[in-house]
Enzyme design. Structure first.
Site, PDB file in Angstrom:
ATOM      1  CB  SER A 146      17.304   2.687  -2.355  1.00  0.00           C
ATOM      2  OG  SER A 146      16.628   1.949  -1.345  1.00  0.00           O
ATOM      3  CE1 TYR A 159      14.080   0.920  -3.622  1.00  0.00           C
ATOM      4  CE2 TYR A 159      12.725   1.766  -5.403  1.00  0.00           C
ATOM      5  CZ  TYR A 159      13.503   1.973  -4.285  1.00  0.00           C
ATOM      6  OH  TYR A 159      13.704   3.259  -3.829  1.00  0.00           O
TER       7      TYR A 159
HETATM    8  C1  GCO Z   1      10.188   0.115   0.576  1.00  0.00           C
HETATM    9  C2  GCO Z   1      10.422   1.568   0.260  1.00  0.00           C
HETATM   10  C3  GCO Z   1      11.921   1.834   0.174  1.00  0.00           C
HETATM   11  C4  GCO Z   1      12.199   3.300   0.160  1.00  0.00           C
HETATM   12  C5  GCO Z   1      13.650   3.655   0.016  1.00  0.00           C
HETATM   13  C6  GCO Z   1      14.465   3.244   1.170  1.00  0.00           C
HETATM   14  O1  GCO Z   1       9.244  -0.472   0.016  1.00  0.00           O
HETATM   15  O2  GCO Z   1      10.923  -0.396   1.410  1.00  0.00           O
HETATM   16  O3  GCO Z   1       9.770   1.948  -0.913  1.00  0.00           O
HETATM   17  O4  GCO Z   1      12.416   1.191  -0.920  1.00  0.00           O
HETATM   18  O5  GCO Z   1      11.510   3.954  -0.853  1.00  0.00           O
HETATM   19  O6  GCO Z   1      14.178   3.174  -1.179  1.00  0.00           O
HETATM   20  O7  GCO Z   1      15.796   3.602   0.968  1.00  0.00           O
END
Ligand code: GCO
Length: 255
Positions: A146, A159
């Site tokens: 990501s 994440y």
């Molecule tokens: C967020 C998004 C991101 C995208 C992606 C960006 O909440 O900022 O979900 O995480 O999904 O990963 O690269």
């Protein structure tokens, strides 16, 4: 016959989290490049309808219903594939979840769930695939990162940490498996139009920020990952290893 550089005929690709979104788009793209695909999802119904759609398009599709955080189900799936003589030549570790909450309000259980789903699963499934690729002296592992593999955004800490971990897991895989003919690389999707991002698209201020902050001035479409996925799955990338390729409309590279 010399295999065309991007031809995946005779190869089989397992794509985790592929009953919808980025995973399904990449599975379809790998199938169109000639691969048989093993679709995965935790929901049997959604998995069956995704598989039916790809079969209707003439592709060879296997279904592997398992929860990527359940090691028992993962080991049973690989044993079943072995028993059916289905060799995984290409692994796409795509399954992932998002959870948005400031860290000071974040429960440890939610932190662990995101890390387990987005990072630990890639290690466990990668390990099982590599055990079978190493004796064959070839294989492709594609981990889905990501923008947050390299840059943080407030409210998405687990994440971000998991996706940062994905980048370094890819390099750890390279350190241990490249000498056995396995290429491990990652893709870093930018802001893509997926279910995971629906709330962001519908949030006017956030949507405007993404459009203004992205040099391409738009969100990405799931199908726009296919070219990079086929490249990293094919002979075209036989000397590409430990890399993360951002498919983000230029967002990460431009201030
Ligand atoms: C967020 C998004 C991101 C995208 C992606 C960006 O909440 O900022 O979900 O995480 O999904 O990963 O690269």
């Amino acid at each position: 016959m010399k295999r065309a550089l991007f031809d995946l005929t005779g190869r089989t690709a397992l794509v985790t989290g592929s009953s919808r979104g980025l995973g399904l788009a990449m599975a379809e793209g790998l199938a169109e490049a000639g691969a048989a695909v093993v679709l995965n999802g935790a929901d049997a119904g959604r998995l069956a309808s995704a598989a039916a759609a790809l079969r209707a398009a003439g592709h060879t599709v296997h279904e592997a219903r398992f929860d990527v955080t359940n090691e028992e189900e993962i080991l049973a799936t690989f044993a079943d594939l072995d028993a059916r003589g289905v060799e995984i030549d290409i692994l796409v570790n795509n399954a992932g979840i998002q959870f948005r909450r400031p860290m000071v309000e974040l429960d440890t259980a939610d932190w662990r769930r995101v890390i387990e789903t987005n990072l630990t699963s890639a290690f466990v499934i990668g390990r099982e695939a590599a055990k079978r690729m190493i004796p064959r002296g070839r294989g492709k592992v594609i981990n889905i990162g990501s923008l947050t593999s390299d840059a943080a955004r407030a409210t998405v800490a687990p994440y971000t940490v998991a996706k940062g971990g994905i980048k370094m897991l890819t390099r750890a895989m390279t350190a241990e498996w490249a000498a056995h003919g396995i290429q491990a690389n990652a893709i870093g999707p930018g802001y893509m139009l997926t279910d995971m991002n629906t709330a962001l698209v519908e949030h006017k201020a956030f949507n405007d920020w993404v459009v203004a902050r992205t040099p391409a001035r738009r969100w990405g479409k799931p199908g726009e990952l296919v070219g990079t996925a086929v490249f990293l799955a094919s002979a075209a990338s036989d000397y590409v290893n430990g890399q993360i390729i951002y498919v983000d409309g230029g967002m990460l590279g431009v201030l």
